[in-house]
Design a protein around this motif. Structure first.
Motif, PDB file in Angstrom:
ATOM      1  N   SER A 306      43.552 -60.117  41.958  1.00 36.09           N
ATOM      2  CA  SER A 306      45.475 -59.561  42.195  1.00 36.09           C
ATOM      3  C   SER A 306      46.310 -59.466  41.454  1.00 36.09           C
ATOM      4  O   SER A 306      46.952 -58.335  41.219  1.00 36.09           O
ATOM      5  CB  SER A 306      45.949 -60.990  43.073  1.00 36.09           C
ATOM      6  OG  SER A 306      44.900 -61.230  44.254  1.00 36.09           O
ATOM      7  N   VAL A 307      45.715 -60.271  39.924  1.00 36.42           N
ATOM      8  CA  VAL A 307      46.779 -59.612  38.699  1.00 36.42           C
ATOM      9  C   VAL A 307      46.538 -58.374  38.371  1.00 36.42           C
ATOM     10  O   VAL A 307      47.457 -56.990  38.280  1.00 36.42           O
ATOM     11  CB  VAL A 307      46.299 -60.443  37.772  1.00 36.42           C
ATOM     12  CG1 VAL A 307      47.105 -60.207  36.316  1.00 36.42           C
ATOM     13  CG2 VAL A 307      46.187 -62.031  38.154  1.00 36.42           C
ATOM     14  N   ALA A 308      45.107 -57.843  38.782  1.00 41.36           N
ATOM     15  CA  ALA A 308      45.045 -56.545  37.895  1.00 41.36           C
ATOM     16  C   ALA A 308      46.097 -55.749  39.028  1.00 41.36           C
ATOM     17  O   ALA A 308      46.550 -54.266  38.643  1.00 41.36           O
ATOM     18  CB  ALA A 308      43.310 -56.227  38.121  1.00 41.36           C
ATOM     19  N   LEU A 309      45.618 -55.444  40.617  1.00 41.23           N
ATOM     20  CA  LEU A 309      46.680 -54.987  41.553  1.00 41.23           C
ATOM     21  C   LEU A 309      48.029 -54.964  40.689  1.00 41.23           C
ATOM     22  O   LEU A 309      48.355 -53.558  40.632  1.00 41.23           O
ATOM     23  CB  LEU A 309      46.149 -55.273  43.288  1.00 41.23           C
ATOM     24  CG  LEU A 309      47.217 -55.017  44.190  1.00 41.23           C
ATOM     25  CD1 LEU A 309      46.910 -53.690  44.047  1.00 41.23           C
ATOM     26  CD2 LEU A 309      46.900 -55.645  45.220  1.00 41.23           C
ATOM     27  N   CYS A 310      48.365 -55.566  40.591  1.00 38.72           N
ATOM     28  CA  CYS A 310      50.224 -55.863  40.373  1.00 38.72           C
ATOM     29  C   CYS A 310      50.543 -54.934  39.069  1.00 38.72           C
ATOM     30  O   CYS A 310      51.300 -54.347  39.001  1.00 38.72           O
ATOM     31  CB  CYS A 310      50.553 -57.402  39.503  1.00 38.72           C
ATOM     32  SG  CYS A 310      50.925 -58.783  40.926  1.00 38.72           S
ATOM     33  N   GLY A 311      49.739 -54.914  37.922  1.00 34.54           N
ATOM     34  CA  GLY A 311      49.319 -54.176  36.876  1.00 34.54           C
ATOM     35  C   GLY A 311      49.372 -53.188  37.432  1.00 34.54           C
ATOM     36  O   GLY A 311      50.143 -51.938  37.281  1.00 34.54           O
ATOM     37  N   LEU A 312      48.319 -52.531  38.105  1.00 30.97           N
ATOM     38  CA  LEU A 312      49.009 -51.415  37.865  1.00 30.97           C
ATOM     39  C   LEU A 312      49.304 -50.964  38.999  1.00 30.97           C
ATOM     40  O   LEU A 312      50.002 -49.437  39.215  1.00 30.97           O
ATOM     41  CB  LEU A 312      47.390 -50.374  39.895  1.00 30.97           C
ATOM     42  CG  LEU A 312      46.271 -50.886  38.380  1.00 30.97           C
ATOM     43  CD1 LEU A 312      44.723 -51.025  39.839  1.00 30.97           C
ATOM     44  CD2 LEU A 312      45.713 -49.770  37.274  1.00 30.97           C
ATOM     45  N   GLY A 336      49.487 -58.446  45.407  1.00 31.07           N
ATOM     46  CA  GLY A 336      49.359 -59.177  44.174  1.00 31.07           C
ATOM     47  C   GLY A 336      49.637 -60.092  43.608  1.00 31.07           C
ATOM     48  O   GLY A 336      49.051 -61.522  43.595  1.00 31.07           O
ATOM     49  N   GLY A 337      51.160 -60.063  43.663  1.00 32.88           N
ATOM     50  CA  GLY A 337      51.846 -61.540  43.094  1.00 32.88           C
ATOM     51  C   GLY A 337      51.717 -62.321  44.324  1.00 32.88           C
ATOM     52  O   GLY A 337      51.113 -63.966  43.505  1.00 32.88           O
ATOM     53  N   GLY A 338      52.094 -62.279  45.351  1.00 32.94           N
ATOM     54  CA  GLY A 338      51.769 -63.277  46.698  1.00 32.94           C
ATOM     55  C   GLY A 338      50.027 -64.486  46.811  1.00 32.94           C
ATOM     56  O   GLY A 338      49.732 -65.246  46.618  1.00 32.94           O
ATOM     57  N   MET A 339      49.117 -63.629  46.927  1.00 34.12           N
ATOM     58  CA  MET A 339      47.690 -63.258  46.608  1.00 34.12           C
ATOM     59  C   MET A 339      46.967 -64.301  45.057  1.00 34.12           C
ATOM     60  O   MET A 339      46.473 -65.650  45.099  1.00 34.12           O
ATOM     61  CB  MET A 339      46.792 -62.866  46.718  1.00 34.12           C
ATOM     62  CG  MET A 339      46.551 -61.306  48.146  1.00 34.12           C
ATOM     63  SD  MET A 339      45.409 -60.647  48.233  1.00 34.12           S
ATOM     64  CE  MET A 339      43.830 -62.090  49.014  1.00 34.12           C
ATOM     65  N   ALA A 340      47.525 -64.009  44.804  1.00 35.81           N
ATOM     66  CA  ALA A 340      47.199 -65.071  42.839  1.00 35.81           C
ATOM     67  C   ALA A 340      47.506 -66.342  43.557  1.00 35.81           C
ATOM     68  O   ALA A 340      47.346 -66.836  42.110  1.00 35.81           O
ATOM     69  CB  ALA A 340      47.916 -63.892  41.619  1.00 35.81           C
ATOM     70  N   GLY A 341      49.043 -65.918  43.443  1.00 31.11           N
ATOM     71  CA  GLY A 341      50.020 -67.561  42.805  1.00 31.11           C
ATOM     72  C   GLY A 341      49.761 -68.139  44.156  1.00 31.11           C
ATOM     73  O   GLY A 341      49.743 -69.257  44.324  1.00 31.11           O
ATOM     74  N   THR A 342      49.441 -68.111  45.710  1.00 27.80           N
ATOM     75  CA  THR A 342      48.917 -69.204  46.349  1.00 27.80           C
ATOM     76  C   THR A 342      47.575 -69.688  46.155  1.00 27.80           C
ATOM     77  O   THR A 342      47.527 -70.926  46.936  1.00 27.80           O
ATOM     78  CB  THR A 342      49.007 -68.139  47.768  1.00 27.80           C
ATOM     79  OG1 THR A 342      49.678 -67.822  48.572  1.00 27.80           O
ATOM     80  CG2 THR A 342      47.671 -69.456  49.079  1.00 27.80           C
TER      81      THR A 342
END
Length: 414
Positions: A306-312, A336-342
């Protein structure tokens, strides 16, 4: 009996039958509705406050400064929020926080009738952000008492999904309201939403939390307790360090996207609202999928990916010169941010003893969010002087590096 044993024993007694949908549980449904309404109004402020600054000053750096001031107030409040939450009645705390924000945000449209007063935003927003941090810590601590440990990821996903659904409608309406009557009116809608949220919360019954087995300690000892728990948990310790950098890079994203749409691409407030609404669809998608995806792949894979998706996605915005492309990339970032945060919030709720949850949450947010206000100010200043393209590209690449670094930590095996 250890904290962990007490936690598991309490969780078993509190976990409701899985066959019963969450929306049919009266207290959770009321809490769910309250938070959704609050987020609906909050999404107005998300658009309206930056637009008020941009309308009055024409400067993205001033937008970033407002974001930084609000973020700094959140960091300071987070230091003490956990201590307060663990010591007071959480239901009264949530209602009080909503009422305070209702009054403070309500002042803005009243004063704006007499003419723009940018200084008022710098006075009101820090207080509202500090109260909001207190509310957020309290909010996190009560979810487990409503649904039990076994359904935390599902409950958090549902809360985030409906909050994002409200975020789809909110930005569109905010953009329309701002275009028709001005951003100050949108802030007034935000103020009213907090009043409705407080009313809904007043009818929710929270289960009593278990008493802490030891005697009440002093304030300084309480402040150190949350940080000590994070230090002793390898996964939480790694998350705290990595999120420190990730928050620095991403807090200013909304300001950057708004500036890119209005300044670089020449679009109006309505377009800004539409892009924010499309972005919220990404949050909905991520929130609805996160519980199932985590069961399939595990915490480490989901969080890192998820964090990698945010970066891309962030890096892609650097090259986007069409509104649909900006909207799609913004949606991918928020998904991505929502999945990582949850995932990270659910894990923290699962492994933290109930009596410590407020202090651990407070310490976690304080430490990983500490550099975010400086990051927002830095990114928006750089965007104004160097352009959005190199700033977005650099920030996105650093987010990808953060995900890569996670592979070398206990997060990978979590």
């Amino acid at each position: 009996m250890t904290y962990e044993a007490r936690r598991d024993e309490g969780a078993d007694s509190r976990t409701l039958p899985k066959a019963r949908p969450l929306w049919r549980q009266r207290d959770f449904a009321g809490f769910w509705a309250a938070q959704t309404l609050s987020v609906l109004g909050d999404s107005f402020a998300l658009i309206a406050l930056p637009l008020l600054v941009l309308e009055a000053t024409g400067s993205v750096a001033r937008m970033g400064l407002l974001t930084a001031v609000g973020g700094a107030a959140s960091v300071v409040a987070a230091v003490f929020a956990g201590v307060v939450v663990d010591r007071v009645d959480r239901r009264r705390l949530l209602i009080g926080c909503d009422l305070v924000r209702m009054v403070l945000y309500g002042v803005i449209p009243v004063v704006w009738v007499l003419g723009p007063k940018v200084w008022l935003l710098y006075a009101v927003l820090p207080v509202c952000e500090a109260v909001g941090m207190l509310f957020a810590v309290g909010y996190v601590t009560v979810v487990r008492s409503l649904v039990g440990t076994g359904r935390l990821t599902e409950a958090n996903g549902r809360l985030n999904a409906t909050a994002a659904a409200a975020g789809v409608l909110g930005p569109v309406c905010a953009g329309v309201v701002a275009a028709w009557t001005g951003p100050a009116t949108a802030v007034g809608v935000d103020a009213a939403s907090f009043g409705v949220s407080a009313l809904c919360t007043a009818f929710v019954r929270f289960r009593p939390r278990p008493a802490e087995p030891s005697a009440r300690t002093g304030l300084w000892r309480d402040l150190r307790t949350g940080a000590a728990f994070l230090r002793e948990q390898p996964v939480l310790r790694s998350l705290t360090v990595l999120l420190f950098g990730f928050s620095f890079l991403t807090l200013g994203l909304n300001d950057l996207v708004i500036y890119h749409l209005k300044h670089d691409l020449g679009h109006d407030d309505g377009t800004v609202g539409t892009v924010m609404a499309v972005g919220a669809l990404g949050t909905i998608t991520g929130a609805l999928l996160v519980a199932r995806v985590r069961r399939w792949f595990g915490f480490g894979v989901v969080w890192t990916g998820s964090v990698a998706l945010c970066g891309l996605a962030f890096a892609g915005i650097a090259w986007a010169d069409e509104v649909p492309v900006v909207a799609l990339l913004f949606a991918l970032f928020l998904a991505g941010g929502g999945m990582a945060g949850t995932c990270s919030m659910s894990l923290r709720q699962e492994i933290t003893p109930e009596p410590l949850l407020g202090r651990v949450t407070s310490a976690f947010w304080t430490l990983h969010y500490a550099a975010a206000p400086l990051g927002a100010a830095t990114l928006t200043w750089a965007a104004e002087h160097r352009g959005t393209t190199p700033v977005a590209l650099t920030a996105g690449a650093c987010c990808v590096l953060t995900a890569t670094a996670a592979l070398l930590t206990p997060i990978r095996r979590a």
